[in-house]
Design a protein around this motif. Structure first.
Motif, PDB file in Angstrom:
ATOM      1  N   UNK A  60       0.816  -1.220   0.000  1.00  0.00           N
ATOM      2  CA  UNK A  60       0.000   0.000   0.000  1.00  0.00           C
ATOM      3  C   UNK A  60       0.844   1.262   0.000  1.00  0.00           C
ATOM      4  N   UNK A  61       2.081   1.155   0.471  1.00  0.00           N
ATOM      5  CA  UNK A  61       2.997   2.297   0.422  1.00  0.00           C
ATOM      6  C   UNK A  61       3.784   2.334  -0.899  1.00  0.00           C
ATOM      7  N   UNK A  62       3.536   1.365  -1.752  1.00  0.00           N
ATOM      8  CA  UNK A  62       4.233   1.239  -3.044  1.00  0.00           C
ATOM      9  C   UNK A  62       5.722   0.945  -2.881  1.00  0.00           C
ATOM     10  N   UNK A  63       6.105   0.387  -1.742  1.00  0.00           N
ATOM     11  CA  UNK A  63       7.482  -0.058  -1.567  1.00  0.00           C
ATOM     12  C   UNK A  63       7.668  -1.445  -2.182  1.00  0.00           C
ATOM     13  N   UNK A  64       6.697  -2.320  -1.980  1.00  0.00           N
ATOM     14  CA  UNK A  64       6.784  -3.706  -2.439  1.00  0.00           C
ATOM     15  C   UNK A  64       6.282  -3.797  -3.875  1.00  0.00           C
TER      16      UNK A  64
END
Length: 333
Positions: free
Chosen positions: A207-211
């Motif tokens: 959801x944080x666009x890290x993964x």
């Protein structure tokens, strides 16, 4: 099993902020686990279904079950059914996923190699749905681009965190069944405290666009999870397993042993710092950075901590075995 199905919630107008929510759905059951240990096996089925949803960024919210068993009039059949139901109930309480309905199919039989009737493996299929807050914040199991960093969640310095200690096992594994023709041993036991933490961290990272990608380690162990991520993304990977050859009794257990609580993810290099800080805070000592995504012409290469070569297989060979296996099996009958 295939990755969860993902779609918008109908009717689905955007929220005031322009965000479109969605749902994901999956079905799951490892009947070998339930055959070997109905109680623990049923808990593992629920946990894996939830893990599948978390790997696309969905919050697991509810379950429907399809309980397929042999005759409850026989002592072992009754024990399998009662134990599995108890395991499902406990797992659903742990994961806060109420059972909203389902069905039961009993007296199911097949025939053995000598033509004698015998009960099927107990097969409590779990269908689970999850909520996706924002359909633009999801991911799949395939690597996204060369140079992304690969992490495993749920395996780490467990010796320093004994209450979360967990390890892979060959009991009930795909490896034993497919390579050795054996269905035996104790299947994995789910640590629900660790399971919840691993899944929550994975969802937050998506959801944080890290993964960039996420894939649970289930049937076949970490080696198969890595291979499937390569095949789906059409990219190779360079992996270093955090064990050296002097300290490992069986490499097949490390590579193909199965466990709950474990997810492989990839992260863009520019997000390494913030991602690792988040892991240190929310999943301390229970994660490892294990490699890097390669190019389209790179193999999947796995080595030990002391650089002992364990696996090296090209994309062409992996794809051929993956996509052509059913055709070959049918042709050989």
């Amino acid at each position: 099993l295939s990755p969860p199905l993902v779609g918008a919630v109908p009717p689905c107008p955007p929220s005031p902020g322009g965000v479109i929510p969605g749902v994901a759905a999956t079905v799951d059951c490892n009947s070998r686990y339930v055959y070997l240990d109905p109680y623990e096996g049923a808990k593992a089925v629920v946990a894996e279904a939830a893990r599948n949803l978390s790997c696309v960024g969905a919050e697991p919210i509810a379950v429907t079950d399809n309980l397929n068993f042999g005759s409850p009039e026989k002592p072992i059949g009754y024990w399998q059914l009662a134990s599995a139901c108890r395991g499902i109930a406990e797992a659903c309480r742990e994961l806060k996923t109420p059972v909203t309905g389902g069905n039961v199919s009993l007296y199911n039989e097949t025939i053995d190699s000598d033509g004698n009737p015998q009960p099927i493996y107990p097969t409590p299929v779990i269908g689970m749905v999850g909520l996706i807050p924002d359909l633009t914040k999801i991911c799949g199991q395939g690597w996204q681009k060369k140079g992304d960093l690969i992490y495993v969640l749920g395996i780490g310095e467990s010796s320093q965190n004994s209450e979360l200690k967990t390890s892979p096992t060959l009991g009930g594994s795909e490896y034993l069944a497919a390579i050795h023709g054996i269905v035996a041993g104790k299947p994995p036991t789910i640590n629900f405290e660790l399971e919840r933490k691993v899944q929550a961290v994975c969802r937050a990272g998506i959801r944080q666009s890290w993964v960039c990608s996420a894939h649970d380690c289930a049937e076949g162990g970490i080696a198969i999870a890595l291979a499937e991520s390569c095949i789906s993304g059409k990219l190779g990977a360079q992996i270093q397993i955090g064990f050296n050859s002097a300290n490992v009794g069986r490499w097949d257990e490390v590579l193909f042993g199965e466990m709950g609580n474990c997810i492989v993810v990839s992260v863009a290099p520019e997000n390494q710092g913030i991602w690792e800080s988040y892991l240190q805070e929310h999943l301390p000592k229970m994660w490892q950075k294990i490699g890097v995504v390669g190019g389209a012409d790179s193999p999947l290469r796995v080595v030990s901590a002391d650089n002992l070569g364990l696996i090296e297989v090209g994309m062409g060979d992996m794809g051929d075995r993956y996509w052509s296996a059913i055709e070959r099996r049918i042709a050989s009958v």
